[in-house]
Design an enzyme around this catalytic site. Structure first.
Site, PDB file in Angstrom:
ATOM      1  N   GLU B  10       0.872  -1.155  -0.027  1.00 11.10           N
ATOM      2  CA  GLU B  10      -0.118   0.164  -0.217  1.00 11.10           C
ATOM      3  C   GLU B  10       1.031   1.297   0.047  1.00 11.10           C
ATOM      4  O   GLU B  10       1.849   1.379   0.875  1.00 11.10           O
ATOM      5  CB  GLU B  10      -0.961  -0.113   1.129  1.00 11.10           C
ATOM      6  CG  GLU B  10      -0.419  -0.820   2.275  1.00 11.10           C
ATOM      7  CD  GLU B  10      -1.263  -0.762   3.644  1.00 11.10           C
ATOM      8  OE1 GLU B  10      -1.848   0.494   3.935  1.00 11.10           O
ATOM      9  OE2 GLU B  10      -1.037  -1.754   4.238  1.00 11.10           O
ATOM     10  N   TYR B  88      -7.825   4.893  -2.980  1.00 14.15           N
ATOM     11  CA  TYR B  88      -8.746   5.689  -2.025  1.00 14.15           C
ATOM     12  C   TYR B  88      -8.003   6.874  -1.275  1.00 14.15           C
ATOM     13  O   TYR B  88      -6.827   6.898  -1.433  1.00 14.15           O
ATOM     14  CB  TYR B  88      -9.150   4.827  -1.097  1.00 14.15           C
ATOM     15  CG  TYR B  88      -8.289   4.117   0.221  1.00 14.15           C
ATOM     16  CD1 TYR B  88      -7.483   3.310  -0.174  1.00 14.15           C
ATOM     17  CD2 TYR B  88      -8.462   4.603   1.227  1.00 14.15           C
ATOM     18  CE1 TYR B  88      -6.412   2.976   0.718  1.00 14.15           C
ATOM     19  CE2 TYR B  88      -7.754   4.009   2.619  1.00 14.15           C
ATOM     20  CZ  TYR B  88      -6.773   3.179   2.081  1.00 14.15           C
ATOM     21  OH  TYR B  88      -5.938   2.843   3.117  1.00 14.15           O
ATOM     22  N   ASP B  90      -6.675   8.665   1.651  1.00 15.18           N
ATOM     23  CA  ASP B  90      -6.255   8.159   3.169  1.00 15.18           C
ATOM     24  C   ASP B  90      -5.519   9.366   3.720  1.00 15.18           C
ATOM     25  O   ASP B  90      -4.587   9.981   3.442  1.00 15.18           O
ATOM     26  CB  ASP B  90      -4.963   7.028   3.162  1.00 15.18           C
ATOM     27  CG  ASP B  90      -5.130   6.426   4.556  1.00 15.18           C
ATOM     28  OD1 ASP B  90      -6.002   6.378   5.327  1.00 15.18           O
ATOM     29  OD2 ASP B  90      -3.808   6.162   5.081  1.00 15.18           O
ATOM     30  N   GLU B  95      -4.170   6.949  -1.981  1.00 10.24           N
ATOM     31  CA  GLU B  95      -3.317   5.767  -1.727  1.00 10.24           C
ATOM     32  C   GLU B  95      -3.686   4.623  -2.576  1.00 10.24           C
ATOM     33  O   GLU B  95      -5.011   4.331  -2.927  1.00 10.24           O
ATOM     34  CB  GLU B  95      -3.712   5.344  -0.111  1.00 10.24           C
ATOM     35  CG  GLU B  95      -2.939   3.894   0.039  1.00 10.24           C
ATOM     36  CD  GLU B  95      -3.018   3.779   1.525  1.00 10.24           C
ATOM     37  OE1 GLU B  95      -2.720   4.654   2.376  1.00 10.24           O
ATOM     38  OE2 GLU B  95      -2.821   2.441   1.957  1.00 10.24           O
ATOM     39  N   THR B  98      -1.826  -2.576  -3.966  1.00 13.80           N
ATOM     40  CA  THR B  98      -2.064  -3.545  -5.040  1.00 13.80           C
ATOM     41  C   THR B  98      -3.074  -4.663  -4.471  1.00 13.80           C
ATOM     42  O   THR B  98      -3.524  -4.850  -3.149  1.00 13.80           O
ATOM     43  CB  THR B  98      -0.703  -4.312  -4.971  1.00 13.80           C
ATOM     44  OG1 THR B  98      -0.326  -5.058  -3.759  1.00 13.80           O
ATOM     45  CG2 THR B  98       0.367  -3.300  -5.415  1.00 13.80           C
ATOM     46  N   ASN B 154       2.396  -5.881   3.129  1.00 15.40           N
ATOM     47  CA  ASN B 154       1.674  -6.843   4.066  1.00 15.40           C
ATOM     48  C   ASN B 154       1.845  -8.434   3.731  1.00 15.40           C
ATOM     49  O   ASN B 154       1.906  -8.661   2.350  1.00 15.40           O
ATOM     50  CB  ASN B 154       0.254  -6.549   3.942  1.00 15.40           C
ATOM     51  CG  ASN B 154      -0.125  -5.248   4.409  1.00 15.40           C
ATOM     52  OD1 ASN B 154      -0.139  -4.818   5.682  1.00 15.40           O
ATOM     53  ND2 ASN B 154      -0.448  -4.349   3.675  1.00 15.40           N
ATOM     54  N   ARG B 236      -1.443 -11.002  10.212  1.00 11.41           N
ATOM     55  CA  ARG B 236      -0.682 -10.314   9.326  1.00 11.41           C
ATOM     56  C   ARG B 236       0.389  -9.741   9.739  1.00 11.41           C
ATOM     57  O   ARG B 236       0.613  -9.218  10.675  1.00 11.41           O
ATOM     58  CB  ARG B 236      -1.715  -9.074   9.140  1.00 11.41           C
ATOM     59  CG  ARG B 236      -1.250  -7.980   8.225  1.00 11.41           C
ATOM     60  CD  ARG B 236      -2.344  -6.633   8.072  1.00 11.41           C
ATOM     61  NE  ARG B 236      -2.158  -5.656   7.546  1.00 11.41           N
ATOM     62  CZ  ARG B 236      -2.831  -4.611   7.428  1.00 11.41           C
ATOM     63  NH1 ARG B 236      -4.297  -4.792   8.096  1.00 11.41           N
ATOM     64  NH2 ARG B 236      -2.811  -3.590   6.685  1.00 11.41           N
TER      65      ARG B 236
END
Lengths: 72, 508
Positions: B10, B88, B90, B95, B98, B154, B236
């Site tokens: 991100e 979106y 942020d 931002e 993927t 992530n 995560r």
């Protein structure tokens, strides 16, 4: 690109960069490499000319005005 | 061998508008994101019910989740992409996330696709602005004045790894990874010791070893425990120390090496053997050591340089990858990552300037030095700060990195054709395939999406939620034929319901 070609290209590039220590070479570089080296030096000069043209003219004001809010 | 890592990146982009004294970053980011939106997907919202960003990996809920936006503003700030990603607003940045990927090469492709999406958005948004106004987007992490924004990675990891094991195994890796993953920066920030040029954009901003926050008192290991998947099976691993990279090869190594080290941790091949005495101080000192070889203090009165620590991880990885060749479905890519990692470490030990077409911080440093020499500038000259910033400008004709790429001066990993394809097509081998394909096929019948759900709005029925708790499912192999066969969302939902194991879309 095959790694042998890449190595050759890296070597050529190294020879064109002033700030780099030239590698001790056991033989004289071939004519082809020298020519390519000169072409790459020109290329670097050309790119630096281009960077001169591309950089925002009002660098000081521009950089000062670039203020972001933290994110994440 | 541990399961392939499902991963995503991100990126928060820096934004400014030229010739706009009244520039508002939130409004501008909203304009940029909205300009891109597909007309047919204009009303699709993000399903915030699936979000729990305050859940801490150490086993508690930090504070109650904040309010979620109503549907109208939700649709304005969110764009769920047909490539399976999310675009979106942020805070005050656009931002791009993927879609979920299974390997480093795909992730590089989708990361680059994001840059093109941002660039296209800006060109479309500019048509709505006054003539002279120009939107500029930077893929970097700092404004040079103490404000940082992130590029987070992530990785889905096995819940069975104790959290402390992740901390011990990953901290030394992440602190020293910057020697090949940094994007380079002129000057220092956040009260850190002054410097002409340093390896990492982000190192100055880390103040603690472990924590939940990403905005203040930033931790090296972030504890956000929101797997967007079955939380009994997965956690995560949210990496916030990384720089946004311009160089494909740098991104490739950054995510590829991190994924393989996590797999080794899951298989018990690495543990806490390189624990640093002071990781926070080491973040900054590694970033300031352009030789990558100054010693760092380890627990147990040992010393190792960043390069030596990385070499140790790389050697273990080389053995690990060879030993597990038969069971790794992405062996070709994993082996390539580990081999290139070794080559890059060799070059760093020999002379980092050998990497001036490969690694972001070296590319940037080489051109800053050449420009500085040409004009006889001091390191704090504004023109060098400008060059530093403009290296990250995503416009193909104006961004310095992109000019170098066009001139063939930087190493690429993926083809431009693959990047363009990735703008409108999801990866085939994760649930992003199901998400992206449904958005493409049934745009008018989707109410909301999230990483682990799709909510359908089929005429005459109440909203129907399809859970997608398993990122490895919903692939083309599993649902491709089904999606092709169905001519409407209603048909698809009926088919999913009729199946005895109705979990191919991503699970129940």
């Amino acid at each position: 690109m095959p790694s042998s070609e890449r190595k050759q290209e890296e070597k050529t590039r190294e020879e064109t960069q002033e700030e780099q220590k030239p590698e001790a070479s056991e033989q004289e570089p071939s004519q082809g490499v020298i020519e390519e080296g000169e072409a790459l030096t020109d290329d670097i000069d050309k790119l630096l000319d281009e960077i001169d043209e591309l950089l925002e003219e009002d660098a000081e004001e521009f950089v000062e005005n670039y203020i972001q809010r933290g994110g994440e | 061998m541990a399961q392939p890592k499902i991963m995503g990146v991100e990126t928060e982009y820096g934004i400014m508008v030229r010739h706009a004294a009244d520039f508002d970053p939130v409004a501008s980011s909203t304009l940029v994101v909205n300009s891109y939106k597909d007309r047919e997907l204009r009303s699709v919202v993000w399903d915030y019910e699936e979000e729990s960003p305050h859940l801490d990996a150490r086993g508690f809920q930090a504070d109650p989740s904040g309010p979620t936006p109503d549907d109208a503003s939700n649709a304005v700030i969110n764009d769920i992409l047909v490539n399976g990603g999310r675009y979106y607003v942020d805070h005050a940045h656009p931002e791009y996330c993927t879609p979920e990927c299974t390997n480093a090469r795909d992730l590089v492709t989708y990361d680059r696709a994001g840059e093109l999406i941002l660039d296209m958005s800006c060109r479309m948004a500019e048509q709505l602005l006054d003539n002279r106004r120009e939107l500029i987007i930077y893929k970097n992490n700092s404004d040079g004045k103490g404000h940082s924004y992130g590029c987070h990675e992530n990785y889905l990891v096995d819940r069975a790894i104790p959290f402390q094991g992740l901390v011990d195994g990953m901290t030394p890796f992440l602190v020293t990874r910057q020697i090949f993953a940094g994007s380079g920066k002129t000057g220092a920030e956040n009260g850190a010791e002054g410097v002409d040029f340093q390896i990492s954009q982000r190192a100055d901003f880390f103040e603690t070893e472990v924590g939940l926050s990403t905005m203040v008192d930033r931790p090296i290991i972030n504890t956000r425990d929101e797997p967007h998947a079955d939380e009994k099976q997965y956690r995560r691993f949210h990496v916030i120390v990384g720089d946004a990279n311009m160089s494909e090869f740098t991104t490739y190594l950054k995510v590829g090496t991190t994924a393989v080290v996590l797999q080794m941790l899951e298989d018990g091949v690495v543990g806490g053997e390189f624990r640093l005495r002071d990781p926070v101080a080491a973040m900054r000192s590694v970033s300031r050591d352009l030789t990558c070889s100054e010693p760092l203090r380890l627990e147990g009165a040992r010393e190792m340089s960043a390069l030596e620590i990385q070499r140790s991880y790389q050697r273990l990885a080389a053995e690990y990858v060879t030993a597990n060749a038969a069971t790794d479905p992405y062996h070709e890519i994993t082996a390539d990552v580990v081999q290139k990692w070794g080559e890059v470490l060799d070059a760093l030990g020999d002379d980092p300037m050998k990497l001036q077409r490969d690694i972001d911080w070296v590319i940037k440093y080489a051109w800053l030095r050449a420009y500085r020499d040409r004009h006889g500038l001091a390191w704090d000259d504004h023109r060098l700060s400008m060059l530093d910033l403009q290296y990250h400008d995503i416009r193909p004709n104006v961004g310095i990195f992109h000019r170098l790429q066009k001139a063939g001066r930087v190493r690429r990993v993926v083809s431009q054709d693959a990047v363009i394809h990735a703008i409108t097509n999801p990866p085939l081998d994760t649930r992003a395939f199901f998400r992206g394909t449904c958005l493409k096929r049934f745009p008018g019948e989707i109410h909301a999406a999230s990483w682990n759900s799709l909510i359908f709005d089929v005429e005459g029925k109440s909203l129907q939620k399809v859970p997608m708790q398993y990122p490895q499912r919903g692939t083309r192999e599993m649902v491709g034929a089904l999606l092709q066969k169905c001519n409407s969302a209603a048909e698809l939902l009926a088919a999913i319901e009729a199946k005895p194991n109705a979990d191919d879309a991503g699970g129940r």
